[in-house]
Enzyme design. Structure first.
Site, mmCIF file in Angstrom:
data_model
loop_
_atom_site.group_PDB
_atom_site.id
_atom_site.type_symbol
_atom_site.label_atom_id
_atom_site.label_comp_id
_atom_site.label_asym_id
_atom_site.label_seq_id
_atom_site.Cartn_x
_atom_site.Cartn_y
_atom_site.Cartn_z
ATOM 1 N N ARG A 383 0.840 -1.191 0.000
ATOM 2 C CA ARG A 383 0.000 0.000 0.000
ATOM 3 C C ARG A 383 0.874 1.238 0.000
ATOM 4 O O ARG A 383 1.854 1.314 0.749
ATOM 5 C CB ARG A 383 -0.934 -0.012 1.220
ATOM 6 C CG ARG A 383 -1.893 -1.185 1.177
ATOM 7 C CD ARG A 383 -2.770 -1.301 2.388
ATOM 8 N NE ARG A 383 -3.615 -2.482 2.291
ATOM 9 C CZ ARG A 383 -4.436 -2.904 3.251
ATOM 10 N NH1 ARG A 383 -4.523 -2.216 4.383
ATOM 11 N NH2 ARG A 383 -5.158 -3.983 3.078
ATOM 12 N N ASP A 403 -4.682 -13.171 6.667
ATOM 13 C CA ASP A 403 -5.980 -12.821 6.110
ATOM 14 C C ASP A 403 -6.860 -14.056 5.975
ATOM 15 O O ASP A 403 -6.431 -15.066 5.412
ATOM 16 C CB ASP A 403 -5.767 -12.202 4.717
ATOM 17 C CG ASP A 403 -6.622 -10.976 4.501
ATOM 18 O OD1 ASP A 403 -7.406 -10.632 5.387
ATOM 19 O OD2 ASP A 403 -6.488 -10.356 3.433
ATOM 20 N N LYS A 486 -17.879 -3.295 10.351
ATOM 21 C CA LYS A 486 -16.846 -4.139 10.944
ATOM 22 C C LYS A 486 -16.789 -3.973 12.459
ATOM 23 O O LYS A 486 -17.194 -2.948 13.012
ATOM 24 C CB LYS A 486 -15.464 -3.827 10.355
ATOM 25 C CG LYS A 486 -14.885 -2.480 10.769
ATOM 26 C CD LYS A 486 -13.483 -2.277 10.199
ATOM 27 C CE LYS A 486 -12.943 -0.885 10.575
ATOM 28 N NZ LYS A 486 -11.585 -0.658 10.043
#
Length: 671
Positions: A383, A403, A486
């Protein structure tokens, strides 16, 4: 407490016999609408109020905002040409922005602290004064261009700027000396403490550059940060906490313990792990893999780059392109004359793993019998964090996420979330973090996809799972990703600082965009629900957090070197070599220090390197077929038989004790 009409809140506080000095002194009151009011406030009708003491969060905030005013007064006393920006309270302190001819120096901060102490000691009163109109405000503030801009923007300002201009009216706080003269003033909504002596303890911390109103196209200002507290003791406690945080800084410990580095030749935010750091990282990952296998996860692997089509389908290019590294235009082909034969394609380094896992799900037909399908990957992602945001291991550009993506039916969603949250919390506890609260991030109405119903169902499912956990649940309005709400697990470290750890997101959107389906019991094709889950967030960030949590003294099961044998003399080396072999045969990472250094220096060296077990051996130990334990805290257990010592040390490591071994807590294992 009642404040009668025409009486000041301060008079009512005094009448009630509430403290006016010390850490619990009342500094403001809260009215029935929840607004904080100065003690000089006199209501027109009888009102019920709540006293707010200095040692509360709201009380400290008022003290800090008042200290920011004292700072601004001191700056304009010593730098008369300084122009004022804004000066709000922030977590644990305050700041004020100034437009000055040159950056402030450390010597300037010392001089400003001295001037602030003089102002505070003089007992200047904070006096609120209402400005009759915008025109009157502009006339009074003609010499302060930034304040004038705030007056013009009064109806459209951010939270910190609201401290300056308020909502329905414009007010100034004058500082009045003991002779009744106005010596300084500032545009401000308030409230403030009654007078400057209610600021008992403060310190200026540092200077930083800041753009006016946070916009890089605006003038760069000088921002002075400070902290203020209700007592000298609380200030000292805070400064010691900051000093301890500095000692625990993972960037410093990473270099001192030879764990990782950030070579300039590789680039900002791209760490490399050295052998010792690699051991810790491997242990973190291996234990996580083991627990995931036990919980029914299936392991997958996906590539580091992909065609842009994947992120167009997922929607990430629409929402997150600014946070991705630029595209690589590849695969273009031309003939001998240079004519385009095959157009090129944009490839991107992947910033997330979830779209790849959708393709794995979609690779063949799926039955309801396979659900919930739990896919897990240690996936490397990239990123493009801005240079000013990159920070050690806790904010990097290249990271490995642990993940997981779970595909389930609507009927399975609630049980899966509850089980998943329990799994996440238990695993974090295994690594030594056990003080948690939860944050529920809900939809940002400016940045979302999907329909209201699915968002509501997803949000309530997460809320229910969070409430069932028994942990504190804190709202985070508008903090959700574009595709779903979330839960974030916030963990407190040894210093009480909160870190965002695991996240769990419910997603109805991406299964729709990727046309994911499973065959239901009645033969119909149905859409699965997708749960996104990162446990560590990233291995790098978790590594940095644990380094600071343990101050580099990792639990023995994670320590890169778990034991070091230290002979008193050369003739004792052979005995320790036999001990080391017995430990290595049982998987313990052990070295023997055969250097020419004296024994006490060897002990200091390996204690500084945070080795949990030092095994000492001299003549008596060799004769008795024993060793002596020396621990990080300097305590010692002498003459432990080798078999007992080996078994106790191995047992300590294998049961993954997170405490640092000492003579007291290790004694039971050697008794």
């Amino acid at each position: 407490m009642k404040v009668p009409a025409g009486t000041t809140a301060g008079a009512a506080v005094a009448e009630a016999g509430l403290p006016s000095k010390g850490p619990d002194a009342v500094v403001v009151v809260r009215d029935a609408e929840g607004n904080l009011r100065d003690l000089a406030w006199a209501p027109e009708t009888d009102v019920e109020v709540e006293a707010v003491a200095a040692d509360t969060e709201e009380g400290r905030s008022v003290i800090r905002h008042s200290a920011a005013h004292v700072l601004a007064q001191a700056v304009q006393n010593l730098f008369p040409d300084a122009k004022l920006g804004i000066g709000p309270p922030v977590k644990d302190g305050f700041y004020y922005d100034f437009d000055v001819d040159r950056p402030f120096t450390p010597e300037d901060l010392q001089a400003l602290e001295k001037r602030m102490k003089q102002i505070i000691k003089s007992g200047q009163k904070f006096s609120r004064r209402r400005l009759e109109s915008v025109e009157a405000a502009k006339e009074e503030l003609a010499a302060e261009p930034y304040k004038l801009e705030l007056v013009d923007l009064k109806s459209d300002v951010d939270t910190s700027e609201v401290m300056e201009v308020g909502g329905g009216e414009l007010t100034v706080y004058d500082n009045i000396d003991r002779h009744g003269e106005v010596v300084w003033g500032d545009l401000c909504r308030g409230p403030h403490v009654p007078h400057t002596r209610f600021i008992p303890a403060f310190k200026l911390m540092r200077v930083a550059a800041a753009y006016w109103r946070g916009n890089q196209n605006n003038q760069q200002l000088q921002r002075i940060y400070g902290t203020a507290w209700e007592s000298k003791e609380k200030l000292d406690e805070h400064l010691e906490l900051l000093a301890e945080a500095e000692r625990r800084d993972h960037r410093r410990l990473g270099a001192e313990l030879d764990l990782f580095s950030f070579p300039e030749e590789i680039g900002s935010g791209l760490p490399v792990f050295h052998p010792k750091g690699g051991i810790i990282r491997r242990e973190l990952e291996d234990y996580s893999r083991k627990r995931h296998e036990q919980a029914g996860y299936e392991f997958v692997n996906t590539p580091h780059i992909t065609k842009d089509t994947l992120f167009k389908t997922s929607g990430h290019l629409d929402w997150y392109q600014d946070g991705m590294f630029p595209a690589m235009h590849l695969d273009e082909e031309r003939d001998a004359e240079g004519e385009l034969r095959k157009p090129g394609v944009d490839y991107y380094l992947k910033p997330m793993n979830c779209p790849f896992h959708n393709l794995i799900f979609r690779s063949r037909g799926r039955s309801y019998r396979e659900l919930p399908l739990r896919l897990f990957e240690f996936g490397s992602v990239y990123r493009y964090e801005k240079s000013g945001v990159v920070h050690g291991l806790t904010r990097v550009r290249g990271m490995t996420q642990d993940d997981a993506h779970i595909y389930c039916t609507p009927d399975q969603l609630q049980d899966e979330l509850k089980s998943l949250l329990g799994f996440v919390l238990d695993l974090l506890r295994d690594y030594g973090l056990d003080d948690f609260y939860l944050e529920l991030s809900t939809r940002n109405d400016e940045k979302y996809v999907g329909d209201d119903e699915s968002w509501e169902v997803a949000t309530e499912a997460l809320r229910s799972a969070a409430e069932d956990s028994g942990l504190e649940l804190v709202p985070d309005p508008g903090g959700a990703a574009f595709y779903g709400p979330k839960i974030s697990v916030q963990a407190k470290d040894a210093l009480g600082r909160s870190w965002q750890m695991s996240t769990i997101q419910v997603d109805y959107h991406l299964p729709e965009r990727f046309n994911l389906e499973y065959t239901a019991p009645d033969g119909s094709k149905q859409r699965p629900i997708k749960i996104h889950r990162a446990l560590f967030g990233s291995i790098e960030r978790f590594f940095g957090v644990l380094t600071e949590h343990y101050a580099g003294a990792f639990p023995a099961w994670l320590a890169p070197v778990q034991a070091v044998g230290i002979p008193i003399a050369d003739e004792h080396v052979e005995h320790l070599q036999r001990v080391a072999k017995a430990l290595r045969d049982k998987g313990i990472r052990v070295d023997i220090d055969t250097s020419d250094d004296r024994m006490q220096k060897k002990i200091r060296t390996h204690t500084t390197q945070k080795v949990p077990f030092l095994l000492l051996a001299g003549g008596k130990d060799v004769e008795a077929d024993a060793v002596s334990f020396r621990f990080r805290d300097g305590t010692q257990i002498n003459g432990v038989p080798v078999d007992t010592a080996v078994n106790a040390l191995v047992d300590w490591v294998q049961r993954r004790e997170n405490a640092s071994p000492t003579a007291e807590n290790f004694q039971a294992g050697t008794a």
